[in-house]
Scaffold this active site. Sequence first.
Site, PDB file in Angstrom:
ATOM      1  N   ASP A   1       0.852  -1.192   0.000  1.00 55.07           N
ATOM      2  CA  ASP A   1       0.000   0.000   0.000  1.00 55.07           C
ATOM      3  C   ASP A   1       0.885   1.238   0.000  1.00 55.07           C
ATOM      4  O   ASP A   1       1.815   1.339   0.804  1.00 55.07           O
ATOM      5  CB  ASP A   1      -0.886  -0.049   1.262  1.00 55.07           C
ATOM      6  CG  ASP A   1      -1.726   1.208   1.436  1.00 55.07           C
ATOM      7  OD1 ASP A   1      -1.880   1.953   0.448  1.00 55.07           O
ATOM      8  OD2 ASP A   1      -2.216   1.423   2.558  1.00 55.07           O
TER       9      ASP A   1
ATOM     10  N   ASP B   1      -1.683  -1.140  -3.867  1.00 52.54           N
ATOM     11  CA  ASP B   1      -1.995  -0.388  -5.087  1.00 52.54           C
ATOM     12  C   ASP B   1      -0.820  -0.443  -6.070  1.00 52.54           C
ATOM     13  O   ASP B   1       0.244  -0.995  -5.762  1.00 52.54           O
ATOM     14  CB  ASP B   1      -2.362   1.062  -4.738  1.00 52.54           C
ATOM     15  CG  ASP B   1      -1.345   1.683  -3.801  1.00 52.54           C
ATOM     16  OD1 ASP B   1      -0.146   1.570  -4.093  1.00 52.54           O
ATOM     17  OD2 ASP B   1      -1.740   2.244  -2.750  1.00 52.54           O
TER      18      ASP B   1
ATOM     19  N   ASP C   1      -4.721 -10.131 -15.772  1.00 52.34           N
ATOM     20  CA  ASP C   1      -5.644 -11.200 -15.395  1.00 52.34           C
ATOM     21  C   ASP C   1      -7.044 -10.727 -15.788  1.00 52.34           C
ATOM     22  O   ASP C   1      -7.540  -9.736 -15.257  1.00 52.34           O
ATOM     23  CB  ASP C   1      -5.552 -11.406 -13.878  1.00 52.34           C
ATOM     24  CG  ASP C   1      -6.289 -12.630 -13.391  1.00 52.34           C
ATOM     25  OD1 ASP C   1      -7.130 -13.160 -14.138  1.00 52.34           O
ATOM     26  OD2 ASP C   1      -6.016 -13.062 -12.250  1.00 52.34           O
TER      27      ASP C   1
ATOM     28  N   ASP D   1      -8.927 -16.078 -16.551  1.00 52.12           N
ATOM     29  CA  ASP D   1      -9.702 -16.643 -15.454  1.00 52.12           C
ATOM     30  C   ASP D   1     -10.690 -17.693 -15.963  1.00 52.12           C
ATOM     31  O   ASP D   1     -11.349 -17.485 -16.984  1.00 52.12           O
ATOM     32  CB  ASP D   1     -10.462 -15.469 -14.810  1.00 52.12           C
ATOM     33  CG  ASP D   1     -11.092 -15.819 -13.493  1.00 52.12           C
ATOM     34  OD1 ASP D   1     -10.345 -16.122 -12.558  1.00 52.12           O
ATOM     35  OD2 ASP D   1     -12.335 -15.786 -13.398  1.00 52.12           O
TER      36      ASP D   1
ATOM     37  N   GLU E   1      -6.789 -20.574 -16.743  1.00 53.33           N
ATOM     38  CA  GLU E   1      -7.162 -21.348 -15.559  1.00 53.33           C
ATOM     39  C   GLU E   1      -8.161 -22.407 -15.996  1.00 53.33           C
ATOM     40  O   GLU E   1      -9.194 -22.073 -16.556  1.00 53.33           O
ATOM     41  CB  GLU E   1      -7.781 -20.421 -14.509  1.00 53.33           C
ATOM     42  CG  GLU E   1      -8.084 -21.130 -13.210  1.00 53.33           C
ATOM     43  CD  GLU E   1      -8.960 -20.305 -12.268  1.00 53.33           C
ATOM     44  OE1 GLU E   1      -8.921 -20.556 -11.067  1.00 53.33           O
ATOM     45  OE2 GLU E   1      -9.707 -19.422 -12.746  1.00 53.33           O
TER      46      GLU E   1
ATOM     47  N   HIS F   1      -3.777 -17.386  -5.219  1.00 53.90           N
ATOM     48  CA  HIS F   1      -4.621 -16.592  -4.341  1.00 53.90           C
ATOM     49  C   HIS F   1      -5.904 -17.320  -3.935  1.00 53.90           C
ATOM     50  O   HIS F   1      -6.677 -16.792  -3.139  1.00 53.90           O
ATOM     51  CB  HIS F   1      -4.981 -15.272  -5.033  1.00 53.90           C
ATOM     52  CG  HIS F   1      -5.841 -15.496  -6.244  1.00 53.90           C
ATOM     53  ND1 HIS F   1      -5.362 -16.089  -7.394  1.00 53.90           N
ATOM     54  CD2 HIS F   1      -7.155 -15.261  -6.471  1.00 53.90           C
ATOM     55  CE1 HIS F   1      -6.352 -16.197  -8.259  1.00 53.90           C
ATOM     56  NE2 HIS F   1      -7.445 -15.693  -7.733  1.00 53.90           N
ATOM     57  N   ASP F   2      -6.149 -18.490  -4.497  1.00 55.22           N
ATOM     58  CA  ASP F   2      -7.333 -19.279  -4.128  1.00 55.22           C
ATOM     59  C   ASP F   2      -6.969 -20.472  -3.248  1.00 55.22           C
ATOM     60  O   ASP F   2      -7.863 -21.229  -2.845  1.00 55.22           O
ATOM     61  CB  ASP F   2      -8.022 -19.830  -5.384  1.00 55.22           C
ATOM     62  CG  ASP F   2      -8.595 -18.739  -6.279  1.00 55.22           C
ATOM     63  OD1 ASP F   2      -9.026 -17.695  -5.747  1.00 55.22           O
ATOM     64  OD2 ASP F   2      -8.601 -18.932  -7.511  1.00 55.22           O
TER      65      ASP F   2
HETATM   66  C1  GLC Z   1     -11.090 -17.894 -10.447  1.00 58.35           C
HETATM   67  C2  GLC Z   1     -10.303 -16.934  -9.600  1.00 58.35           C
HETATM   68  C3  GLC Z   1     -11.036 -16.731  -8.307  1.00 58.35           C
HETATM   69  C4  GLC Z   1     -12.368 -16.118  -8.637  1.00 58.35           C
HETATM   70  C5  GLC Z   1     -13.139 -16.960  -9.651  1.00 58.35           C
HETATM   71  C6  GLC Z   1     -14.259 -16.192 -10.256  1.00 58.35           C
HETATM   72  O1  GLC Z   1     -11.170 -19.151  -9.910  1.00 58.35           O
HETATM   73  O2  GLC Z   1      -9.000 -17.411  -9.425  1.00 58.35           O
HETATM   74  O3  GLC Z   1     -10.320 -15.947  -7.393  1.00 58.35           O
HETATM   75  O4  GLC Z   1     -13.131 -15.987  -7.480  1.00 58.35           O
HETATM   76  O5  GLC Z   1     -12.347 -17.367 -10.722  1.00 58.35           O
HETATM   77  O6  GLC Z   1     -13.771 -15.192 -11.089  1.00 58.35           O
END
Ligand code: GLC
Length: 546
Positions: free
Chosen positions: A29, A37, A106, A207, A249, A323-324
């Site tokens: 930040d 940011d 992304d 994504d 993904e 991040h998931d």
């Molecule tokens: C993907 C992202 C996740 C998000 C989901 C919906 O799995 O990595 O963080 O919540 O898609 O966009």
Amino acid sequence: MANVILDKTKRGWWKSAVFYELYPKSFQDSTGSGVGDLRGILSRLDYLETLGIDAIWLCPVCASPQVDNGYDISDFCAIDPLFGTMADMEELIAEGKKRGIGILMDLTLNHSSNQHRWFREARKSRDNPYHDYYVWRDGGADTPPNDMRAVFGGSAWEYVPEVGQWYFHQFAPEQPDLNWDNPALRQELYKVLRFWVRKGVAGFRLDVIDQIAKDPDRGITINGPRLDEFLREMSREALSGEGLVTVGEAWGADVQRARRYSAPDGSELSMVFQFEHIGLDQQPGREKWDLAPLSLPKLKECVRRWQQGLYGVGWNSLFFNNHDLPRIVSRWGSDGEYRVVSAKMLATMLYGLQGTPYIYQGEELGMTNIRLKLEQYQDLEIHNLYRERTAQGYDPRDVMESIWARGRDNARTPMQWTAGENAGFTTGTPWLPVNENYREINAEAALADPDSVFHYYRRLIALRKTMDVFRDGWFALLCPEDERVFAYTRETQEGHLLVVCNFTGEHAPFVCPEAFRNARALIANYPDTEQGILRPYEAKMLYYGA
Ligand code: GLC
């Protein structure tokens, strides 16, 4: 060791590269808002350069109401003021380039925010030109078209009285699915991609890309019938630029499909994230919250299948974290006494493989999971889970155990930079609590300690960029049934690599193959090597030339 800078205009440059996933909300930040940011990222580029990474996968920074932390985009060609301005973004791309660091945007091409102009139009009337950008079905106000469920819980359908129809959403109701069957919508999305290519990005992380070709009437979400067709069209129309890299993904990818998605002719994507390995410690057929111990032989078999299955005909991405997902050191390593060695061991196992590795921010410090009280969590998925499972009669304590083990906020706590206030992340109140272990685990301490996890990653990255065996070698698994040791070789005509990892906190016997008896150690997580027995979480890479 000086950084090797890869020429990003060269086809396939990413095959020798290491990528870094950056979660902007939690990185740095610069304003005291408590949220990371773009200017914060700019101030930390030197750190990333020292690590030696080649590109940043930048989690969404586009305009968004932030219902799902930016994965609900309301304008694909604008920067969310939370993170800064378009000028900041342009500066980030330019400053990255100077350091040999490309930026991957992304984008959520499967859905938009319900605040996107397209959706606000679409819901006005059935004849609105944007109506068909989304997936609608008729039906009475009381009965959704079918019983499909959304990933974040609840029905996958939401009723809009103005049009007397239901729209389809695989994620939150605020994330309506885009209708890829509509060619006009597809063209709009290709325009978005071209917009960012012109800005100078190195590529895209796409994504849930295997969910775009949905067919809800047949209950199909992933791997829909037109998926390859859409991917090829997108690649032709928007991604043919020199050296662009794309990673999709793909929760539903198996080896067979991934061969098409990542075919070496680049007709679809450069590579995909597949999740088979990461689902091995959950009860079969259940959800990620339903925990089960990891079977090492199963993990090895899975890795073998992907390594051999894509050899020469596709490309793997290599990761344990994102991040998931929860922090791998807390999950398959140890976040107690053996935190540092086990973090290095897991990296050794992954970085010997063929593919493009992705570091998730903080992984290079050995950052760990966090245990918070329910009300401290920010992730909508966690709160939905708690509500649904307790209503179904689950013991709240068990639900909390699942959240502590698997909740997405484990990975989203602020980056730990220093031992100072809020770990140097912000001068304000962090949007999600900082992990209390920041006084011990932080970048400043890691940079100063030559034995840190950080410097180990730095050396692994440098090795991968200088030795062809990492990019080209054939993978062979050793001792497949061994419950404790993960060992494999990578071989080319010129080079022979052996990777040996003890996945347990106990000693484990391992007989070094004859050919490697006099090989040199490229890297190891204990200062000396012993023969015949591996110490807790011991890992090493041995190498000899032709
Ligand atoms: C993907 C992202 C996740 C998000 C989901 C919906 O799995 O990595 O963080 O919540 O898609 O966009």
